[in-house]
Design an enzyme around this catalytic site. Structure first.
Site, short mmCIF file in Angstrom:
data_model
loop_
_atom_site.label_atom_id
_atom_site.label_comp_id
_atom_site.label_asym_id
_atom_site.label_seq_id
_atom_site.Cartn_x
_atom_site.Cartn_y
_atom_site.Cartn_z
N ARG A 130 2.46 45.96 73.25
CA ARG A 130 3.44 45.68 72.19
C ARG A 130 3.46 44.18 71.85
NH1 ARG A 130 9.66 46.15 71.04
NH2 ARG A 130 9.51 47.11 69.00
N HIS A 176 2.99 42.85 68.13
CA HIS A 176 4.01 42.08 67.41
C HIS A 176 3.56 40.65 67.11
CE1 HIS A 176 7.99 44.52 67.67
NE2 HIS A 176 6.95 45.27 67.34
N TRP A 181 7.60 58.72 74.54
CA TRP A 181 7.02 59.70 73.62
C TRP A 181 6.27 60.81 74.36
CZ3 TRP A 181 7.26 54.45 72.65
CH2 TRP A 181 7.81 54.04 71.44
ZN1 ZEM Z 1 5.88 50.47 68.43
N1 ZEM Z 1 7.83 50.60 68.96
N2 ZEM Z 1 6.38 50.69 66.47
N3 ZEM Z 1 3.94 50.22 67.91
N4 ZEM Z 1 5.41 50.21 70.36
C1 ZEM Z 1 8.34 50.59 70.23
C2 ZEM Z 1 7.60 50.53 71.41
C3 ZEM Z 1 6.24 50.37 71.46
C4 ZEM Z 1 7.64 50.89 65.95
C5 ZEM Z 1 8.85 50.75 66.67
O1 ZEM Z 1 10.00 50.62 65.98
C6 ZEM Z 1 8.90 50.71 68.09
C7 ZEM Z 1 3.42 50.28 66.64
C8 ZEM Z 1 4.10 50.67 65.52
C9 ZEM Z 1 5.48 50.85 65.46
C10 ZEM Z 1 4.14 50.00 70.86
C11 ZEM Z 1 2.99 49.75 70.12
C12 ZEM Z 1 2.92 49.84 68.74
C13 ZEM Z 1 9.75 50.67 70.20
C14 ZEM Z 1 10.65 50.62 71.41
C15 ZEM Z 1 10.11 50.76 68.87
C16 ZEM Z 1 11.54 50.89 68.37
C17 ZEM Z 1 10.97 49.16 71.75
C18 ZEM Z 1 11.87 49.05 72.95
O2 ZEM Z 1 13.00 49.52 72.86
O3 ZEM Z 1 11.43 48.51 73.97
C19 ZEM Z 1 7.54 51.20 64.54
C20 ZEM Z 1 8.67 51.50 63.60
C21 ZEM Z 1 6.19 51.20 64.24
C22 ZEM Z 1 5.49 51.49 62.96
C23 ZEM Z 1 5.99 52.21 62.00
C24 ZEM Z 1 2.04 49.88 66.66
C25 ZEM Z 1 1.15 49.78 65.42
C26 ZEM Z 1 1.73 49.59 67.97
C27 ZEM Z 1 0.45 49.11 68.57
C28 ZEM Z 1 -0.74 49.27 68.00
C29 ZEM Z 1 4.17 50.07 72.30
C30 ZEM Z 1 2.98 49.97 73.23
C31 ZEM Z 1 5.49 50.30 72.68
C32 ZEM Z 1 6.06 50.48 74.08
C33 ZEM Z 1 6.60 49.16 74.59
C34 ZEM Z 1 7.19 49.24 75.96
O4 ZEM Z 1 7.86 48.26 76.32
O5 ZEM Z 1 7.01 50.22 76.69
#
Ligand code: ZEM
Length: 286
Positions: free
Chosen positions: A34, A38, A178
């Site tokens: 993440r 970001h 998920w």
């Molecule tokens: Zn995420 N993502 N993401 N994402 N994401 C979360 C967690 C992780 C969205 C999003 O709002 C959120 C992509 C696209 C999008 C990862 C990778 C990638 C979380 C939870 C949210 C809310 C955060 C938390 O509470 O800690 C939205 C709206 C997206 C697109 C529409 C893309 C593209 C990614 C990578 C290629 C990953 C790995 C996580 C898990 C993080 C963790 O701490 O476990």
């Protein structure tokens, strides 16, 4: 300390910090992925601002964006690697951290190139609000990802990263993972999106998400509204179906699009050297 340019030594040290028994599901991997996303996903193609170069998340303007809540954990995990290999830039380290974590969690090998600098160019700083909001739908997803230059197919492939990690109530307000095995990279996210019966749920904090409860599982699984928007949109849906069926195709497409993500805003010559940054102003160049 290692020899400047010895990225294999850096990769090795990233790999060995992934196991974190006290943290989340026992791995730093998902939050590193993440961080890589970001740090890159602020890019705007039209104004050529944002992107991984400059590691702007070290500073309040970008680091304090509510969308980046929790990513300090990822930066802290990587700090010993930076202290040991002082020559590596944060912008290279954060992108390489994601790439190496994906590989170690059973995902594809992703092409990664060095050379980002930590010089913060004020004219390239992204405003807040460039990252996606999980509460929204397909129009918002397109608005955010088209800005970076991604297609519908690439958006769906990238979203497959939600095979990894979880949502934290104290970071995003959403809650849960998920998939059941969120430290193993796979196409399960797409398979579950299609096969399970997702029910809308409003959490105690008022946040709305989708959940599936299975008696045999340890915890309820979840999907964000943006995740399920991929399934209800006629142009996203065929890609969800393809990636649910064809794991190898997903791995191949994911590797390509993640490599593109971490190169946003970076121009290189044939030798891989970055041409659109001021080399005088910091950063290591091999
Ligand atoms: Zn995420 N993502 N993401 N994402 N994401 C979360 C967690 C992780 C969205 C999003 O709002 C959120 C992509 C696209 C999008 C990862 C990778 C990638 C979380 C939870 C949210 C809310 C955060 C938390 O509470 O800690 C939205 C709206 C997206 C697109 C529409 C893309 C593209 C990614 C990578 C290629 C990953 C790995 C996580 C898990 C993080 C963790 O701490 O476990």
């Amino acid at each position: 300390m290692s020899n400047p340019g010895d990225y294999d030594a850096v990769r090795k040290d990233i790999a060995s910090l992934l196991k974190q028994p006290e943290y989340d599901d026992g791995s730093a991997g998902p939050v590193l992925v993440r961080l890589a996303w970001h740090s890159s996903g602020t890019y705007d193609a039209e104004t050529d601002t944002g992107g991984s170069n400059g590691a702007g998340m070290r500073y309040e303007a970008e680091g304090g964006d509510p969308a980046n809540a929790g990513l300090q954990h990822a930066r802290v995990f990587l700090e010993p690697v930076k202290s040991k290999h002082t020559w590596v830039t944060y912008s290279d380290l954060w992108t390489l951290g994601g790439v190496e974590a994906i590989k170690q969690m059973g995902g594809p090998e992703i092409e990664w190139k060095a050379g980002r600098t930590d010089f913060v160019d004020d004219s390239k700083l992204p405003p807040r609000g460039r990252l996606p909001d999980g509460a929204q739908g397909a129009d918002h997803i397109r608005f955010i990802f088209y800005r970076m230059g991604f297609s519908d197919q690439e958006i769906v492939a990238l979203s497959g990263a939600h095979n990894l990690g979880r949502c934290h109530s104290d970071r995003s307000g959403f809650h849960g993972a998920w998939v059941n095995n969120p430290t193993r990279f796979s196409n399960t996210y797409f398979r579950l999106m299609m096969s399970l019966n997702w029910k809308e749920k409003t959490l105690d904090n008022g946040v709305r998400q989708f959940v599936h409860y299975d008696e045999d599982a340890d915890e309820e699984l979840m999907m964000l509204p943006t995740d399920l928007a991929l399934l209800s949109d006629p142009s996203f849906k065929p890609w969800v179906e393809l990636y649910a069926k064809d794991r190898d195709r997903f791995f191949e497409d994911f590797a390509k699009v993640f490599a593109k993500l971490i190169e946003l805003g970076i121009e290189r010559d044939e030798k891989g050297g970055i041409t659109n940054i001021d080399n005088e102003k910091g950063g290591y160049h091999s």
